[in-house]
Scaffold this motif. Structure first.
Motif, PDB file in Angstrom:
ATOM      1  N   ALA A 207       0.836  -1.208   0.000  1.00 52.27           N
ATOM      2  CA  ALA A 207       0.000   0.000   0.000  1.00 52.27           C
ATOM      3  C   ALA A 207       0.868   1.254   0.000  1.00 52.27           C
ATOM      4  O   ALA A 207       0.552   2.247  -0.674  1.00 52.27           O
ATOM      5  CB  ALA A 207      -0.915  -0.008   1.223  1.00 52.27           C
ATOM      6  N   VAL A 208       1.985   1.220   0.726  1.00 49.95           N
ATOM      7  CA  VAL A 208       2.900   2.368   0.752  1.00 49.95           C
ATOM      8  C   VAL A 208       3.505   2.587  -0.630  1.00 49.95           C
ATOM      9  O   VAL A 208       3.539   3.724  -1.133  1.00 49.95           O
ATOM     10  CB  VAL A 208       4.009   2.147   1.807  1.00 49.95           C
ATOM     11  N   MET A 209       3.975   1.530  -1.256  1.00 45.45           N
ATOM     12  CA  MET A 209       4.558   1.651  -2.597  1.00 45.45           C
ATOM     13  C   MET A 209       3.521   2.135  -3.596  1.00 45.45           C
ATOM     14  O   MET A 209       3.817   2.969  -4.470  1.00 45.45           O
ATOM     15  CB  MET A 209       5.147   0.312  -3.039  1.00 45.45           C
ATOM     16  N   ASP A 210       2.298   1.637  -3.483  1.00 44.65           N
ATOM     17  CA  ASP A 210       1.240   2.061  -4.392  1.00 44.65           C
ATOM     18  C   ASP A 210       0.952   3.551  -4.243  1.00 44.65           C
ATOM     19  O   ASP A 210       0.763   4.260  -5.234  1.00 44.65           O
ATOM     20  CB  ASP A 210      -0.024   1.240  -4.129  1.00 44.65           C
ATOM     21  N   GLY A 211       0.963   4.022  -3.000  1.00 43.31           N
ATOM     22  CA  GLY A 211       0.735   5.447  -2.772  1.00 43.31           C
ATOM     23  C   GLY A 211       1.830   6.313  -3.371  1.00 43.31           C
ATOM     24  O   GLY A 211       1.557   7.379  -3.944  1.00 43.31           O
ATOM     25  N   LEU A 212       3.073   5.861  -3.263  1.00 38.95           N
ATOM     26  CA  LEU A 212       4.187   6.607  -3.851  1.00 38.95           C
ATOM     27  C   LEU A 212       4.116   6.593  -5.375  1.00 38.95           C
ATOM     28  O   LEU A 212       4.463   7.582  -6.033  1.00 38.95           O
ATOM     29  CB  LEU A 212       5.519   6.036  -3.364  1.00 38.95           C
ATOM     30  N   ARG A 213       3.668   5.480  -5.940  1.00 39.93           N
ATOM     31  CA  ARG A 213       3.506   5.416  -7.406  1.00 39.93           C
ATOM     32  C   ARG A 213       2.414   6.380  -7.874  1.00 39.93           C
ATOM     33  O   ARG A 213       2.586   7.085  -8.877  1.00 39.93           O
ATOM     34  CB  ARG A 213       3.160   3.985  -7.836  1.00 39.93           C
ATOM     35  N   LYS A 214       1.322   6.405  -7.167  1.00 37.06           N
ATOM     36  CA  LYS A 214       0.219   7.284  -7.555  1.00 37.06           C
ATOM     37  C   LYS A 214       0.618   8.748  -7.498  1.00 37.06           C
ATOM     38  O   LYS A 214       0.099   9.571  -8.259  1.00 37.06           O
ATOM     39  CB  LYS A 214      -0.993   7.027  -6.661  1.00 37.06           C
ATOM     40  N   ARG A 215       1.547   9.073  -6.617  1.00 35.06           N
ATOM     41  CA  ARG A 215       2.033  10.450  -6.519  1.00 35.06           C
ATOM     42  C   ARG A 215       3.166  10.728  -7.493  1.00 35.06           C
ATOM     43  O   ARG A 215       3.692  11.841  -7.537  1.00 35.06           O
ATOM     44  CB  ARG A 215       2.489  10.737  -5.092  1.00 35.06           C
TER      45      ARG A 215
END
Length: 275
Positions: A207-215
């Protein structure tokens, strides 16, 4: 002065790292009755804040995952007073420095002068907005030069850390995200393997990696994007800028003297890996 703050961080960090890497501090904390490394870590580092709840320690430390502080606070203080853990931390850290540096360095005028100048800097900065630093400012400065050098270096580390948290908050980078960014800056890939976060549940890390990708801060393969690298560099630059205040208390000549006094100390610690 940002160059000064970065140089002083490089010189002082190996002094602070004996607390975490060498055996003596953990042995002192274990002798008090702390069952694990992390019980001792949380109990002794948070001790200057007083008997605050886990939520306050979590906020002040910032970089631990949700619930991690609560595994140790306040239970680590139930039978061992915070003051005892803090004293054990100082004793163990000073003992590590004496062992690694040897009698020639620890008994030298250069180390005593380094301790004096580091203390002058560490006790001169404003405390507003610096929770961990302010807590340490309430702790008496040791009279022994080796313990005083460690204590003052630790004050400056927490002062810098408080500023680093401010920079992270301003960039909207959370605690676990900060570890991902730090791992990538160190060339660790995949960043989820970084020692400070590898133990977290895979779903949480995903979830953390996904959030960084989305940003747009990391790409599909988990590497920095240009925006991500720029964000990391901006955070580090602001951290240096916010860490300059203590060194305003030293004259240029005193700064030069402090650097010269610390260099042989730091070199020996680096060679030993602060352990």
């Amino acid at each position: 002065m940002t160059h000064t703050a970065r140089r002083m961080f490089e010189l002082l960090e190996p002094i602070c790292l004996v607390t975490f890497f060498a055996d003596e501090c953990n042995e002192e904390l274990a002798a008090l009755g702390h069952r694990t490394y992390w019980d001792g870590y949380f109990a002794s580092r948070a001790a200057p804040l007083g008997r605050v709840p886990a939520e306050v320690v979590h906020a002040a430390f910032y970089s631990f995952a949700d619930g991690e502080a609560a595994l140790h606070i306040p239970s680590a203080w139930e039978t061992i007073p915070p003051e005892a853990s803090l004293a054990a931390r100082e004793r163990g850290s000073a003992a590590s420095l004496r062992r690694i540096l040897g009698a020639e360095l620890t008994g030298s005028p250069g180390l005593e002068r380094a301790a004096d100048l580091t203390t002058k800097a560490a006790t001169s900065a404003p405390m507003e907005g610096r929770v961990m630093y302010a807590g340490l400012r309430t702790v008496p400065v040791p009279s022994d030069p080796v313990a005083r050098l460690w204590h003052s270096a630790n004050m400056l580390r927490e002062h810098r850390g408080d500023g680093h948290i401010a920079a992270l908050v301003g960039a909207r980078i959370g605690g676990t995200e900060a570890h991902v960014i730090s791992a990538l800056a160190q060339g660790i890939h995949p960043p989820e393997t970084f020692g400070r976060i590898h133990h977290l549940p895979k779903e949480r890390l995903a979830a953390v990696m996904d959030g960084l990708r989305k940003r747009g801060l990391v790409d599909t393969e988990g590497h920095f994007t240009d925006a991500g690298r720029e964000t990391q560099q901006r955070i580090e630059a602001l951290t240096d800028e916010l860490a300059t205040a203590p060194y305003d208390a030293l004259s240029p000549a005193e700064l030069d003297e402090l650097v010269a006094a610390l260099e042989p100390i730091t070199a020996k610690l680096v060679t030993a890996g602060s352990q």
